[in-house]
Write a protein that holds these residues in place. Sequence first.
Motif, mmCIF file in Angstrom:
data_model
loop_
_atom_site.group_PDB
_atom_site.id
_atom_site.type_symbol
_atom_site.label_atom_id
_atom_site.label_comp_id
_atom_site.label_asym_id
_atom_site.label_seq_id
_atom_site.Cartn_x
_atom_site.Cartn_y
_atom_site.Cartn_z
ATOM 1 N N VAL A 208 -17.678 -29.293 13.568
ATOM 2 C CA VAL A 208 -18.705 -30.254 13.166
ATOM 3 C C VAL A 208 -19.426 -30.681 14.425
ATOM 4 C CG1 VAL A 208 -19.172 -32.464 12.042
ATOM 5 C CG2 VAL A 208 -17.235 -31.067 11.282
ATOM 6 N N LEU A 209 -20.727 -30.475 14.468
ATOM 7 C CA LEU A 209 -21.428 -30.912 15.676
ATOM 8 C C LEU A 209 -22.869 -31.296 15.393
ATOM 9 C CD1 LEU A 209 -22.276 -28.174 18.348
ATOM 10 C CD2 LEU A 209 -22.338 -27.769 15.904
ATOM 11 N N PRO A 210 -23.347 -32.299 16.169
ATOM 12 C CA PRO A 210 -24.753 -32.691 16.053
ATOM 13 C C PRO A 210 -25.595 -31.713 16.850
ATOM 14 C CG PRO A 210 -23.360 -34.439 17.033
ATOM 15 C CD PRO A 210 -22.616 -33.149 17.123
ATOM 16 N N LEU A 211 -26.237 -30.792 16.165
ATOM 17 C CA LEU A 211 -26.972 -29.713 16.832
ATOM 18 C C LEU A 211 -28.449 -30.105 16.959
ATOM 19 C CD1 LEU A 211 -26.667 -26.854 18.000
ATOM 20 C CD2 LEU A 211 -27.113 -25.960 15.712
ATOM 21 N N ILE A 212 -28.949 -30.016 18.186
ATOM 22 C CA ILE A 212 -30.348 -30.362 18.444
ATOM 23 C C ILE A 212 -31.188 -29.094 18.307
ATOM 24 C CG2 ILE A 212 -31.975 -31.331 20.130
ATOM 25 C CD1 ILE A 212 -29.476 -32.699 21.423
ATOM 26 N N MET A 213 -32.129 -29.132 17.365
ATOM 27 C CA MET A 213 -32.959 -27.958 17.112
ATOM 28 C C MET A 213 -34.416 -28.344 17.321
ATOM 29 S SD MET A 213 -30.751 -26.855 13.790
ATOM 30 C CE MET A 213 -30.559 -28.574 13.355
ATOM 31 N N ASN A 214 -34.971 -27.906 18.430
ATOM 32 C CA ASN A 214 -36.347 -28.263 18.787
ATOM 33 C C ASN A 214 -36.560 -29.777 18.701
ATOM 34 O OD1 ASN A 214 -38.854 -27.721 19.747
ATOM 35 N ND2 ASN A 214 -39.678 -26.891 17.842
ATOM 36 N N GLY A 215 -35.608 -30.546 19.208
ATOM 37 C CA GLY A 215 -35.752 -31.998 19.309
ATOM 38 C C GLY A 215 -35.242 -32.761 18.103
ATOM 39 N N VAL A 216 -34.904 -32.080 17.028
ATOM 40 C CA VAL A 216 -34.428 -32.757 15.812
ATOM 41 C C VAL A 216 -32.950 -32.426 15.605
ATOM 42 C CG1 VAL A 216 -34.713 -32.925 13.303
ATOM 43 C CG2 VAL A 216 -36.723 -32.780 14.783
ATOM 44 N N THR A 217 -32.138 -33.483 15.401
ATOM 45 C CA THR A 217 -30.680 -33.298 15.330
ATOM 46 C C THR A 217 -30.182 -33.343 13.901
ATOM 47 O OG1 THR A 217 -30.491 -34.436 17.448
ATOM 48 C CG2 THR A 217 -28.466 -34.202 16.176
ATOM 49 N N ARG A 218 -29.279 -32.419 13.582
ATOM 50 C CA ARG A 218 -28.540 -32.490 12.319
ATOM 51 C C ARG A 218 -27.070 -32.320 12.637
ATOM 52 N NH1 ARG A 218 -32.345 -34.375 10.968
ATOM 53 N NH2 ARG A 218 -33.682 -34.073 9.181
ATOM 54 N N THR A 219 -26.240 -33.190 12.050
ATOM 55 C CA THR A 219 -24.803 -33.025 12.215
ATOM 56 C C THR A 219 -24.344 -32.030 11.162
ATOM 57 O OG1 THR A 219 -24.574 -35.196 13.157
ATOM 58 C CG2 THR A 219 -22.607 -34.233 12.194
ATOM 59 N N ILE A 220 -23.922 -30.874 11.644
ATOM 60 C CA ILE A 220 -23.661 -29.744 10.747
ATOM 61 C C ILE A 220 -22.162 -29.430 10.730
ATOM 62 C CG2 ILE A 220 -24.232 -27.323 10.254
ATOM 63 C CD1 ILE A 220 -26.774 -27.660 11.877
ATOM 64 N N GLY A 221 -21.629 -29.276 9.530
ATOM 65 C CA GLY A 221 -20.263 -28.770 9.376
ATOM 66 C C GLY A 221 -20.352 -27.261 9.234
ATOM 67 N N PHE A 222 -19.653 -26.543 10.113
ATOM 68 C CA PHE A 222 -19.683 -25.074 10.087
ATOM 69 C C PHE A 222 -18.301 -24.508 9.776
ATOM 70 C CE2 PHE A 222 -23.350 -25.293 13.212
ATOM 71 C CZ PHE A 222 -24.228 -24.473 12.527
ATOM 72 N N ARG A 223 -18.296 -23.358 9.117
ATOM 73 C CA ARG A 223 -17.103 -22.526 8.994
ATOM 74 C C ARG A 223 -17.472 -21.109 9.396
ATOM 75 N NH1 ARG A 223 -12.371 -23.780 6.835
ATOM 76 N NH2 ARG A 223 -12.167 -25.709 5.655
ATOM 77 N N ARG A 224 -16.461 -20.353 9.819
ATOM 78 C CA ARG A 224 -16.725 -18.958 10.185
ATOM 79 C C ARG A 224 -16.958 -18.125 8.934
ATOM 80 N NH1 ARG A 224 -15.248 -17.846 15.490
ATOM 81 N NH2 ARG A 224 -13.534 -19.064 16.356
ATOM 82 N N GLU A 225 -17.883 -17.176 9.061
ATOM 83 C CA GLU A 225 -18.016 -16.143 8.029
ATOM 84 C C GLU A 225 -18.092 -14.833 8.804
ATOM 85 O OE1 GLU A 225 -20.388 -17.487 4.436
ATOM 86 O OE2 GLU A 225 -21.257 -15.497 4.786
ATOM 87 N N GLY A 226 -16.929 -14.216 9.010
ATOM 88 C CA GLY A 226 -16.873 -13.032 9.871
ATOM 89 C C GLY A 226 -17.181 -13.434 11.301
ATOM 90 N N ASP A 227 -18.212 -12.780 11.877
ATOM 91 C CA ASP A 227 -18.502 -13.016 13.294
ATOM 92 C C ASP A 227 -19.474 -14.162 13.542
ATOM 93 O OD1 ASP A 227 -20.735 -11.899 12.208
ATOM 94 O OD2 ASP A 227 -20.872 -10.205 13.605
ATOM 95 N N HIS A 228 -19.963 -14.794 12.469
ATOM 96 C CA HIS A 228 -20.910 -15.889 12.689
ATOM 97 C C HIS A 228 -20.460 -17.134 11.924
ATOM 98 C CE1 HIS A 228 -22.314 -13.916 9.002
ATOM 99 N NE2 HIS A 228 -22.867 -15.079 8.672
ATOM 100 N N LEU A 229 -21.232 -18.205 12.070
ATOM 101 C CA LEU A 229 -20.893 -19.459 11.407
ATOM 102 C C LEU A 229 -21.921 -19.745 10.324
ATOM 103 C CD1 LEU A 229 -20.301 -21.714 14.578
ATOM 104 C CD2 LEU A 229 -18.564 -20.518 13.241
ATOM 105 N N VAL A 230 -21.470 -20.389 9.251
ATOM 106 C CA VAL A 230 -22.389 -20.792 8.180
ATOM 107 C C VAL A 230 -22.130 -22.268 7.877
ATOM 108 C CG1 VAL A 230 -23.068 -20.418 5.780
ATOM 109 C CG2 VAL A 230 -22.467 -18.467 7.205
ATOM 110 N N SER A 231 -23.193 -23.003 7.644
ATOM 111 C CA SER A 231 -23.023 -24.439 7.398
ATOM 112 C C SER A 231 -22.437 -24.685 6.013
ATOM 113 C CB SER A 231 -24.358 -25.174 7.552
ATOM 114 O OG SER A 231 -25.255 -24.805 6.530
#
Length: 427
Positions: A208-231
């Motif tokens: 779970v992390l507050p990810l800054i995307m081009n200046g706008v933050t969303r606190t996103i819960g992620f889980r792994r899906e194979g080699d990448h993460l999905v919210s």
Amino acid sequence: MTDPPAESQRTARPDGQPREDGVKDVDRAAELRADLVEKLRAEGKIVSPAVEAAFRAVARERFLPSDVPLETAYAYDDAVVTKRDEHGVALSSVSAAYIQARMLEQAELRPRATVLEIGSGGLNAALIAEIVGPQGRVVSVDIDPEVTDRAAKLLDEAGYGSRVRVLVADAEHGVPNEGRIDAIIVTVGAWDIPPALLAQLADEGTLVLPLIMNGVTRTIGFRREGDHLVSTSVEVAGFVPMQGAGRHPERVFVLTDPNGKQVKLRFDSGVPADMSPLDAVLATERTEAWSGVTIPHRTSFADLYLWFAWHLPGFCLLTVDDGTELANERGTWFPFGAVRGGGFAYLAIRPAMEGAGVEFGARAYGHDRELAAMALVKQIRAWDRDGRHAEPVFGYWPAGTDVTRIPADAAVMDKTHGVVTISWPAP
Ligand SMILES: C[S@@+](CC[C@H](N)C(=O)[O-])C[C@H]1O[C@@H](n2cnc3c(N)ncnc32)[C@H](O)[C@@H]1O
């Protein structure tokens, strides 16, 4: 937000001493704690019995500076700043109750889990300790030894000393000696996901992390899906910025009006190559354009900013000096804008027809003001059509993964250690 003088250390509250209103602090705190839990449940921030039990068990006031009123300690959305830099910028804070509750739910913590908290303070670690129980493990790290000293002391005093390990570390480098982690909760604004942290996350783990995307933050819960993460969940919240190796300073471009007052354009990345066409732009004529897109009063439109951050080229955040034309018009605009050639536009509102709330539009300055205003209006309409009706889904593809598998309908944003994607489910 209250603003205590500095890292004032909490000594024992005068428990047992009546307050001026004759109610003992300890009784008042218990009453406020119960009210807070009810509010968090009513707002859907607490949904599980485990998080509810933790909020009922932890005395929040024990982790706040002693001059913070109980009412603030148990407020729904008051963060308390505990440390600032020499310019007054908040470096450390005790997060607001609503976001702590929400992030704990997003992390889907289980009894016996090993949890890593990035950014210490004591309070959140105590809540985590309650959820994972005596057979779980909590590691809380902070880059600032002053913060870890304070957190360790408060956790000790509150009886959590043996259940939480507090360490000084820069999140960018992970905590290599702590083994596999079931859940990582980052409580500081992150521009990217450090590979070292990801490497420690168990396959079935949550991040779970507050990810800054081009200046706008969303606190996103992620889980792994194979080699990448999905919210799996998304929340709106702001956090103090990351320090250390993962720090990502914004780029600020200053516009000055004829009176010497400033409007600052704050870019996360992607600053237009040539900003010189904007020199003296605030002294030029202004235009406005309206979108026909309306929103009822008291309705959040935070996802509009998120949409801009992803889809509006030249997107920036604004800070304005008192005395500027913009400052005098507060309430009729929002601090999100875009630069297009020699034009600078920002998000404006006006009362909508027939009491339908407000209508979104753009005001713009400069030689290319029509172009800049229309670019913004175009994205307001695109958000209305494709974005406003559904919560977006995020992905994170670490460097080295096969990005050709990113779904075609996703927008992609480059980061240092990978790419973030966003897709907006069809309305
Ligand atoms: C919002 S505070 C943490 C709040 C805390 N979790 C609580 O219980 O409320 C964010 C903390 O992150 C810390 N921090 C900033 N950059 C960091 C980094 N690179 N690694 C670890 N901690 C960092 C700051 O020093 C600050 O104390």
